[in-house]
Motif scaffolding. Sequence first.
Motif, PDB file in Angstrom:
ATOM      1  N   MET A 136      -6.408  33.606 -19.393  1.00 22.80           N
ATOM      2  CA  MET A 136      -6.394  33.023 -20.729  1.00 22.80           C
ATOM      3  C   MET A 136      -6.834  33.998 -21.823  1.00 22.80           C
ATOM      4  O   MET A 136      -6.460  33.827 -22.985  1.00 22.80           O
ATOM      5  N   GLU A 137      -7.640  34.992 -21.428  1.00 19.61           N
ATOM      6  CA  GLU A 137      -8.116  35.955 -22.432  1.00 19.61           C
ATOM      7  C   GLU A 137      -6.963  36.639 -23.163  1.00 19.61           C
ATOM      8  O   GLU A 137      -7.049  36.932 -24.343  1.00 19.61           O
ATOM      9  N   THR A 138      -5.881  36.890 -22.426  1.00 22.50           N
ATOM     10  CA  THR A 138      -4.776  37.634 -23.032  1.00 22.50           C
ATOM     11  C   THR A 138      -4.035  36.804 -24.094  1.00 22.50           C
ATOM     12  O   THR A 138      -3.341  37.367 -24.923  1.00 22.50           O
ATOM     13  N   VAL A 139      -4.210  35.486 -24.064  1.00 27.28           N
ATOM     14  CA  VAL A 139      -3.451  34.650 -25.019  1.00 27.28           C
ATOM     15  C   VAL A 139      -4.325  34.000 -26.090  1.00 27.28           C
ATOM     16  O   VAL A 139      -3.803  33.393 -27.028  1.00 27.28           O
ATOM     17  N   HIS A 270       5.987  33.792 -41.495  1.00 29.36           N
ATOM     18  CA  HIS A 270       5.058  34.760 -40.905  1.00 29.36           C
ATOM     19  C   HIS A 270       4.553  34.295 -39.548  1.00 29.36           C
ATOM     20  O   HIS A 270       4.169  35.099 -38.710  1.00 29.36           O
ATOM     21  N   ASN A 271       4.519  32.987 -39.384  1.00 34.82           N
ATOM     22  CA  ASN A 271       4.180  32.411 -38.072  1.00 34.82           C
ATOM     23  C   ASN A 271       5.107  31.234 -37.800  1.00 34.82           C
ATOM     24  O   ASN A 271       5.384  30.446 -38.710  1.00 34.82           O
ATOM     25  N   THR A 272       5.572  31.138 -36.570  1.00 35.96           N
ATOM     26  CA  THR A 272       6.315  29.939 -36.147  1.00 35.96           C
ATOM     27  C   THR A 272       5.530  29.327 -34.997  1.00 35.96           C
ATOM     28  O   THR A 272       5.485  29.879 -33.887  1.00 35.96           O
ATOM     29  N   LEU A 273       4.859  28.224 -35.310  1.00 37.36           N
ATOM     30  CA  LEU A 273       3.976  27.611 -34.309  1.00 37.36           C
ATOM     31  C   LEU A 273       4.697  26.507 -33.556  1.00 37.36           C
ATOM     32  O   LEU A 273       5.274  25.610 -34.165  1.00 37.36           O
ATOM     33  N   LEU A 274       4.647  26.594 -32.252  1.00 40.70           N
ATOM     34  CA  LEU A 274       5.181  25.509 -31.420  1.00 40.70           C
ATOM     35  C   LEU A 274       4.012  24.610 -31.021  1.00 40.70           C
ATOM     36  O   LEU A 274       3.041  25.074 -30.406  1.00 40.70           O
ATOM     37  N   GLY A 299       3.563  31.536 -31.689  1.00 38.98           N
ATOM     38  CA  GLY A 299       2.290  31.099 -31.109  1.00 38.98           C
ATOM     39  C   GLY A 299       2.312  29.611 -30.810  1.00 38.98           C
ATOM     40  O   GLY A 299       3.209  28.885 -31.240  1.00 38.98           O
ATOM     41  N   LEU A 300       1.310  29.185 -30.052  1.00 38.95           N
ATOM     42  CA  LEU A 300       1.243  27.783 -29.611  1.00 38.95           C
ATOM     43  C   LEU A 300      -0.010  27.088 -30.128  1.00 38.95           C
ATOM     44  O   LEU A 300      -1.057  27.717 -30.294  1.00 38.95           O
ATOM     45  N   LEU A 323       2.471  33.710 -24.585  1.00 39.81           N
ATOM     46  CA  LEU A 323       2.435  33.439 -26.031  1.00 39.81           C
ATOM     47  C   LEU A 323       0.995  33.129 -26.446  1.00 39.81           C
ATOM     48  O   LEU A 323       0.280  32.440 -25.717  1.00 39.81           O
ATOM     49  N   PRO A 324       0.580  33.618 -27.620  1.00 41.56           N
ATOM     50  CA  PRO A 324      -0.788  33.337 -28.046  1.00 41.56           C
ATOM     51  C   PRO A 324      -1.041  31.838 -28.189  1.00 41.56           C
ATOM     52  O   PRO A 324      -0.167  31.110 -28.669  1.00 41.56           O
TER      53      PRO A 324
END
Length: 355
Positions: A136-139, A270-274, A299-300, A323-324
């Motif tokens: 999880m650290e990577t995201v 600039h961000n597309t959040l799912l 990102g999520l 994905l972050p």
Amino acid sequence: MAFFSKLKDKLFKSSSKLEEGLDAIVEDGGEVDESSASDVMSASGAAVAVATMDEPQDAVAKAGLLSRLTGQGGAVVKRELDDDMLEQLEELLIASDMGVDTALRVTANIAEGRLGKRVSSDEIKALLAGEVARIMETVARPMPLYASKPQVVLIVGVNGAGKTTTIGKLASQFRAAGKSVVIAAGDTFRAAAVEQLQVWGERAGVPVLTAPEGSDPASLAFDAMSKAEADGADLLMIDTAGRLQNRQDLMEELAKIVRVIRKKDPDAPHNTLLVLDATTGQNAINQVETFQKLADVSGLVMTKLDGTAKGGILVSLADKFGLPIHAIGVGEQIDDLQPFDPEEFAAALIGLEQS
Ligand SMILES: Nc1nc2c(ncn2[C@@H]2O[C@H](COP(=O)(O)OP(=O)(O)OP(=O)(O)O)[C@@H](O)[C@H]2O)c(=O)[nH]1
């Protein structure tokens, strides 16, 4: 710490499932660890009975009872980490929605260098929490903010995932941080969705731009961009429709929104959040795959982590897509959106007490 206990409370269903499962796996075929049993013996005369038991399983049961009676929890049950135990561990992780590939990888990592060693349930929990936190650290990354104004955030996701609620919560947090925010109610096909967004806009103290029912969402997005520019707003959040029933239409709609806002700022959105509903479990995987085709997801946000036994889906998503995860929703109130902390999440998911 206060936040951790809140998350743990809220993730109770996940943690209790994994926690109880891990305890059961270690107890199944485990034996009281001699050194810890003698500790208990010296602490209680009754423990002599435990140490002289012939049957290891009886000893395990008695030790559990004893530690509950004396409140000392001294007798530790340990089980040899063998193939059977690893298989049980895999099954438990798969059942907690971690996904087959992730469950196999996590279990293999836990086994590495430890096969044949005796482990307690606390040790297994700590190892598992370490593995989950590492994935999880990577995201775990907050939503990036750039210098240009307005920052455009496109919000995508299926109906009911929690888009409106998340926009309201985010707007409130940005307002509290001193940023000015504009919201565009881009799901112009559903009057109820627009009304709900207006309610959240009022709660957050943020203007919500709307357009007549059935009108072109791209044209609303363009107007909203103009207003945000004219007002000098820091942030423009654009809600979108979530009708997956007609993917082609939705894809064209999203592409058109992006095209028109790029006329004003080539770097937008600039961000597309799912936004994903964590309670949907493995279905969230399909949603990421679908929305990655429909939009350039950056990102999520994972909603409804409170009260779900499916928190393991986040591990699966992180492992599969990388994905972050910018934030998690832990309730229906305006302040129930938290930054994503991998170690707290891992500990809460597994039911491990953090020191
Ligand atoms: N428990 C809990 N409920 C949530 C959370 N986020 C959203 N909800 C609830 O989920 C339901 C759907 O949320 P919405 O924000 O309306 O979802 P949407 O994606 O905008 O859905 P549509 O309006 O149908 O497009 C509402 O009842 C929310 O209160 C959360 O983090 N936890």
